[in-house]
Structures are given as C-alpha cells and as structure tokens.
Write a protein that holds these residues in place. Structure first.
Motif, PDB file in Angstrom:
ATOM      1  N   ASN A   1      10.554 -45.130 -21.909  1.00 33.62           N
ATOM      2  CA  ASN A   1       9.877 -44.247 -20.951  1.00 33.62           C
ATOM      3  C   ASN A   1       9.011 -43.226 -21.691  1.00 33.62           C
ATOM      4  OD1 ASN A   1      10.934 -45.486 -18.717  1.00 33.62           O
ATOM      5  ND2 ASN A   1      12.687 -44.102 -18.541  1.00 33.62           N
ATOM      6  N   HIS A   2       9.570 -42.685 -22.776  1.00 36.99           N
ATOM      7  CA  HIS A   2       8.787 -41.732 -23.587  1.00 36.99           C
ATOM      8  C   HIS A   2       7.555 -42.406 -24.171  1.00 36.99           C
ATOM      9  CE1 HIS A   2      10.931 -38.018 -23.709  1.00 36.99           C
ATOM     10  NE2 HIS A   2      12.081 -38.612 -23.926  1.00 36.99           N
ATOM     11  N   LEU A   3       7.742 -43.633 -24.687  1.00 33.28           N
ATOM     12  CA  LEU A   3       6.619 -44.333 -25.323  1.00 33.28           C
ATOM     13  C   LEU A   3       5.523 -44.626 -24.303  1.00 33.28           C
ATOM     14  CD1 LEU A   3       8.420 -46.786 -27.795  1.00 33.28           C
ATOM     15  CD2 LEU A   3       7.357 -44.586 -28.309  1.00 33.28           C
ATOM     16  N   ALA A   4       5.950 -45.030 -23.106  1.00 34.64           N
ATOM     17  CA  ALA A   4       4.980 -45.355 -22.051  1.00 34.64           C
ATOM     18  C   ALA A   4       4.066 -44.159 -21.783  1.00 34.64           C
ATOM     19  CB  ALA A   4       5.710 -45.767 -20.782  1.00 34.64           C
ATOM     20  N   GLU A   5       4.661 -42.966 -21.839  1.00 34.56           N
ATOM     21  CA  GLU A   5       3.867 -41.763 -21.549  1.00 34.56           C
ATOM     22  C   GLU A   5       2.868 -41.443 -22.663  1.00 34.56           C
ATOM     23  OE1 GLU A   5       7.021 -39.020 -20.830  1.00 34.56           O
ATOM     24  OE2 GLU A   5       7.636 -40.254 -19.120  1.00 34.56           O
ATOM     25  N   ARG A   6       3.081 -42.026 -23.830  1.00 32.46           N
ATOM     26  CA  ARG A   6       2.178 -41.741 -24.966  1.00 32.46           C
ATOM     27  C   ARG A   6       0.966 -42.673 -25.004  1.00 32.46           C
ATOM     28  NH1 ARG A   6       4.806 -37.689 -27.862  1.00 32.46           N
ATOM     29  NH2 ARG A   6       6.507 -37.138 -26.460  1.00 32.46           N
ATOM     30  N   LEU A   7       0.937 -43.642 -24.073  1.00 31.55           N
ATOM     31  CA  LEU A   7      -0.182 -44.594 -24.047  1.00 31.55           C
ATOM     32  C   LEU A   7      -1.374 -44.024 -23.288  1.00 31.55           C
ATOM     33  CD1 LEU A   7       1.495 -47.992 -23.043  1.00 31.55           C
ATOM     34  CD2 LEU A   7       0.411 -47.490 -25.246  1.00 31.55           C
ATOM     35  N   VAL A   8      -2.581 -44.401 -23.724  1.00 36.18           N
ATOM     36  CA  VAL A   8      -3.765 -44.066 -22.916  1.00 36.18           C
ATOM     37  C   VAL A   8      -3.755 -44.983 -21.687  1.00 36.18           C
ATOM     38  CG1 VAL A   8      -5.272 -43.348 -24.812  1.00 36.18           C
ATOM     39  CG2 VAL A   8      -5.179 -45.762 -24.187  1.00 36.18           C
ATOM     40  N   PRO A   9      -4.469 -44.631 -20.626  1.00 36.51           N
ATOM     41  CA  PRO A   9      -4.606 -45.585 -19.519  1.00 36.51           C
ATOM     42  C   PRO A   9      -5.174 -46.887 -20.075  1.00 36.51           C
ATOM     43  CG  PRO A   9      -5.468 -43.432 -18.900  1.00 36.51           C
ATOM     44  CD  PRO A   9      -5.146 -43.357 -20.365  1.00 36.51           C
ATOM     45  N   GLY A  10      -4.583 -47.999 -19.695  1.00 37.17           N
ATOM     46  CA  GLY A  10      -5.033 -49.302 -20.209  1.00 37.17           C
ATOM     47  C   GLY A  10      -4.401 -49.666 -21.543  1.00 37.17           C
ATOM     48  N   GLY A  11      -3.601 -48.745 -22.145  1.00 38.91           N
ATOM     49  CA  GLY A  11      -2.983 -48.992 -23.461  1.00 38.91           C
ATOM     50  C   GLY A  11      -1.926 -50.092 -23.424  1.00 38.91           C
ATOM     51  N   LEU A  12      -1.596 -50.601 -24.611  1.00 39.61           N
ATOM     52  CA  LEU A  12      -0.675 -51.745 -24.728  1.00 39.61           C
ATOM     53  C   LEU A  12       0.622 -51.328 -25.422  1.00 39.61           C
ATOM     54  CD1 LEU A  12      -0.342 -54.984 -24.668  1.00 39.61           C
ATOM     55  CD2 LEU A  12      -1.219 -54.897 -27.022  1.00 39.61           C
ATOM     56  N   LEU A  13       1.754 -51.675 -24.804  1.00 38.82           N
ATOM     57  CA  LEU A  13       3.074 -51.426 -25.415  1.00 38.82           C
ATOM     58  C   LEU A  13       3.726 -52.769 -25.697  1.00 38.82           C
ATOM     59  CD1 LEU A  13       5.607 -49.638 -26.105  1.00 38.82           C
ATOM     60  CD2 LEU A  13       6.212 -49.783 -23.684  1.00 38.82           C
ATOM     61  N   VAL A  14       4.122 -52.994 -26.956  1.00 38.26           N
ATOM     62  CA  VAL A  14       4.767 -54.261 -27.316  1.00 38.26           C
ATOM     63  C   VAL A  14       6.184 -53.967 -27.810  1.00 38.26           C
ATOM     64  CG1 VAL A  14       4.645 -56.317 -28.777  1.00 38.26           C
ATOM     65  CG2 VAL A  14       2.539 -55.262 -27.952  1.00 38.26           C
ATOM     66  N   VAL A  15       7.150 -54.637 -27.190  1.00 39.34           N
ATOM     67  CA  VAL A  15       8.563 -54.435 -27.516  1.00 39.34           C
ATOM     68  C   VAL A  15       9.103 -55.769 -28.030  1.00 39.34           C
ATOM     69  CG1 VAL A  15      10.776 -53.684 -26.536  1.00 39.34           C
ATOM     70  CG2 VAL A  15       8.659 -52.785 -25.594  1.00 39.34           C
ATOM     71  N   GLY A  16      10.172 -55.737 -28.827  1.00 35.72           N
ATOM     72  CA  GLY A  16      10.764 -56.983 -29.299  1.00 35.72           C
ATOM     73  C   GLY A  16      11.308 -57.795 -28.124  1.00 35.72           C
ATOM     74  N   VAL A  17      11.088 -59.105 -28.171  1.00 34.64           N
ATOM     75  CA  VAL A  17      11.537 -59.965 -27.060  1.00 34.64           C
ATOM     76  C   VAL A  17      13.059 -59.840 -26.915  1.00 34.64           C
ATOM     77  CG1 VAL A  17      11.748 -62.361 -26.284  1.00 34.64           C
ATOM     78  CG2 VAL A  17       9.639 -61.579 -27.364  1.00 34.64           C
ATOM     79  N   GLY A  18      13.496 -59.625 -25.674  1.00 35.77           N
ATOM     80  CA  GLY A  18      14.932 -59.549 -25.396  1.00 35.77           C
ATOM     81  C   GLY A  18      15.548 -58.204 -25.736  1.00 35.77           C
ATOM     82  N   GLU A  19      14.732 -57.248 -26.171  1.00 41.32           N
ATOM     83  CA  GLU A  19      15.323 -55.961 -26.570  1.00 41.32           C
ATOM     84  C   GLU A  19      15.623 -55.038 -25.402  1.00 41.32           C
ATOM     85  OE1 GLU A  19      14.246 -53.997 -30.293  1.00 41.32           O
ATOM     86  OE2 GLU A  19      12.819 -55.625 -30.574  1.00 41.32           O
ATOM     87  N   VAL A  20      14.989 -55.296 -24.264  1.00 40.63           N
ATOM     88  CA  VAL A  20      15.320 -54.492 -23.085  1.00 40.63           C
ATOM     89  C   VAL A  20      15.158 -55.381 -21.851  1.00 40.63           C
ATOM     90  CG1 VAL A  20      13.013 -53.487 -22.860  1.00 40.63           C
ATOM     91  CG2 VAL A  20      14.952 -52.269 -21.948  1.00 40.63           C
ATOM     92  N   ALA A  21      16.265 -55.522 -21.143  1.00 36.03           N
ATOM     93  CA  ALA A  21      16.222 -56.416 -19.984  1.00 36.03           C
ATOM     94  C   ALA A  21      16.009 -55.590 -18.728  1.00 36.03           C
ATOM     95  CB  ALA A  21      17.524 -57.195 -19.896  1.00 36.03           C
ATOM     96  N   GLY A  22      15.099 -56.060 -17.896  1.00 35.35           N
ATOM     97  CA  GLY A  22      14.919 -55.456 -16.570  1.00 35.35           C
ATOM     98  C   GLY A  22      14.329 -54.060 -16.569  1.00 35.35           C
ATOM     99  N   TRP A  23      13.772 -53.621 -17.683  1.00 38.07           N
ATOM    100  CA  TRP A  23      13.171 -52.279 -17.685  1.00 38.07           C
ATOM    101  C   TRP A  23      11.793 -52.321 -17.019  1.00 38.07           C
ATOM    102  CZ3 TRP A  23       8.772 -50.580 -20.632  1.00 38.07           C
ATOM    103  CH2 TRP A  23       8.523 -49.203 -20.528  1.00 38.07           C
TER     104      TRP A  23
END
Ligand SMILES: C[S@@+](CC[C@H](N)C(=O)[O-])C[C@H]1O[C@@H](n2cnc3c(N)ncnc32)[C@H](O)[C@@H]1O
Length: 285
Positions: free
Chosen positions: A243-265
């Motif tokens: 949630n914190h990381l999402a807020e640090r993105l510009v509009p249109g920005g890309l967030l990449v997380v490790g596959v399977g590291e967070v389910a249902g977020w």
C-alpha cells in the motif's frame, strides 16, 4: 569470555524462550519472520557470529545486540547473516519483459521528465543494474539516452557496499546476454567485471528499512520493483508495504512484485497487468 578452547565447542541448543526473543527482535526490526522450521538456520548463524566474538550464551549476545548504539553496530553485522541476499541479474525475466514493453510505450507517449525506477530490497545491486540496463536499452535509440535514474534500497549496509562497487565475477554474469555484457560491463581482470560508468552513474543505492517506508522520501516513482523480499514477511505486513509503495507511484506508474508473494491484494488506485507470468500493476491515471 574470549577463549580458543571454547571456540571449538558446540553451543548448547537455544531454549524456546531464547528462540522467541530472537524471532521477535528480528521481526520487530526487519519484518522478517523466522518460523519454527528455520530455528536451525537462526541457531547456526547466531552461533557462528557468537563464536567470532567469543560470546558463549545466546542471552548474553542478545543483550549485546540490543545495547544502544554499540549494539546497533553489531546488529548491522548480524543482519547479513540472518537475511537472505540471494539475487541475480534479470531475475525472473518476464518481469523485465513487462518493464521493457511498459517503458517503450511510455517513450512513444513522449517524455517530459526522466524516469525514476526503484528497486526495493536491492541486495548486491543486480536488480537495480538490471533495471538500469532495461531503461538504457529502451532509450538507446532515443534522443535522451540518459533520461532515467535508478534507486536501490536495502537494509543491509554490506549488500549496499557491494551494490555501489558494481563489481561482479564472470559467474554472476553467466546468464546475461553476451551483447548486454559487452555494452554494460568492463573486464577488470581476474574474472571480474565492473558496471560501465555511464550506467553506474544513473544508479544510486541507499539504506532503507521497508518497515520505515512511511518516512522514506521516495515519491513520484515511474517504476517500483519489489521482488523476493515480501516472502519473508507476514501477510498483513506485505499488504501494508505494498500500500505504501502504491502511493509512491506516479499516475500511470508500474509496480512489479514477485510472483506469488502476495495473494489477493488489491489497491483502489492500481490495475493489474494482464500477463499471467507476472504480478504487476499500473497506477490509474
Ligand atoms: C532475497 S534478496 C532479493 C534481492 C532482489 N530484489 C531480487 O529479487 O533478486 C532480499 C533483500 O531484502 C533485504 N531486506 C530484508 N529485510 C529488509 C527490510 N526490512 N528492509 C529493506 N531491505 C530488507 C535483504 O537485505 C536482501 O538484500
């Protein structure tokens, strides 16, 4: 308590209370959870360090590590033994494929500002330099080849020192494309290769504990990579960090997380990237 004879003797097993104390300390300070199955890992690594210091009891070492500023120095050394710093260049290639097509699209839309990319939990630098190579490759034919910056952050000072050196053995580069190796690394002799200065100059590494993200100055990020870090954290904490990381993105920005590291977020501002090989999101707008 320094004794050569003692140093050769095995330490006694940890008591349940001692294990809990160390487990809690590590989680409170780093977010990393060591469950019962990792007790042997904890014990082996703690005792190896205690042996070097000539400390015979877990409780005595615990007091030393938690003893104000002096303890903080020792904690920083111990941290490297208790965290996993395994990494490699272009780890999980599909994530970088998504990144490169995302950046190519952004390039076509036109750039007014340099891209800001962030590797969260950057370990010894392979991930931030991979991000830099991807950005440099996309921008190679553009008028603005250096129009990007990469920030790598990690809790480990030792990992950050390696990242800043940007010096890798041939083995670390084995899986990297030959052409990219030639373009972005310079042979140093004795099987070592250093990241070329033009690339290294775009990458900056700094200490940041993700438990303290709320205080972190990073904002306006175009791309955030957070891979192979959250797997060591409790589920609720993974979500909180994302949630914190999402807020640090510009509009249109890309967030990449490790596959399977967070389910249902989910995040109200984020749209999942439609590619089942990756776990990635773009910010609305
Ligand atoms: C397994 S490495 C992953 C490196 C890279 N992201 C990758 O995917 O290859 C995990 C890194 O997270 C770092 N780390 C662990 N806890 C952390 C924390 N609380 N804050 C920041 N970094 C942390 C470790 O020091 C380690 O370098």
């Amino acid at each position: 308590m320094q004794s050569g004879v003692w140093a050769l003797q095995p330490l006694a097993d940890m008591t349940a209370t001692e294990f809990r104390d160390w487990q809690t300390l590590l989680e409170e300070r780093t977010g990393v959870v060591l469950n019962e199955r990792r007790r042997a890992f904890l014990q082996t690594n703690l005792s190896a360090r205690m042996r070097e210091l000539g400390v015979a009891e877990y409780a005595a070492y615990y007091r030393q590590v938690t003893d104000g500023p002096r303890g903080a120095v020792e904690w920083s050394t111990l941290l490297d033994r208790l965290t996993v710093q395994e990494t490699r260049f272009f780890r999980h290639r599909p994530s970088f494929d998504v990144l490169e097509s995302y950046l190519s699209e952004r390039l076509q839309q036109g750039m007014s500002q340099p891209w800001e990319l962030w590797s969260v939990g950057c370990a010894s630098g392979e991930e931030p330099y991979s991000l830099a190579i991807s950005a440099a490759e996309v921008l190679r034919e553009a008028d603005t080849p250096d129009f990007y910056g990469v920030t790598g952050t990690d809790i480990s000072l030792n990992a950050l020192r390696k990242a800043r050196e940007g010096d890798y053995t041939a083995r670390r580069l084995e899986l990297l494309d030959e052409e990219l190796c030639q373009r972005y690394f310079v042979a140093q002799g004795e099987g070592h290769f250093k990241v070329v200065s033009t690339l290294a100059g775009r990458v900056c590494c700094a200490r940041l504990n993700v438990m303290e993200l709320a205080k972190a100055p990073m904002t306006g990020m175009d791309v955030i990579f957070c891979q192979n870090l959250l797997i060591y954290f409790r589920r609720w904490r993974r979500r909180e960090i994302l949630n914190h990381l999402a807020e640090r993105l510009v509009p249109g920005g890309l967030l990449v997380v490790g596959v399977g590291e967070v389910a249902g977020w989910q995040h109200p501002e984020l749209i999942p990237v439609a590619d089942e090989r990756v776990l990635a999101f773009t910010r609305k707008g």
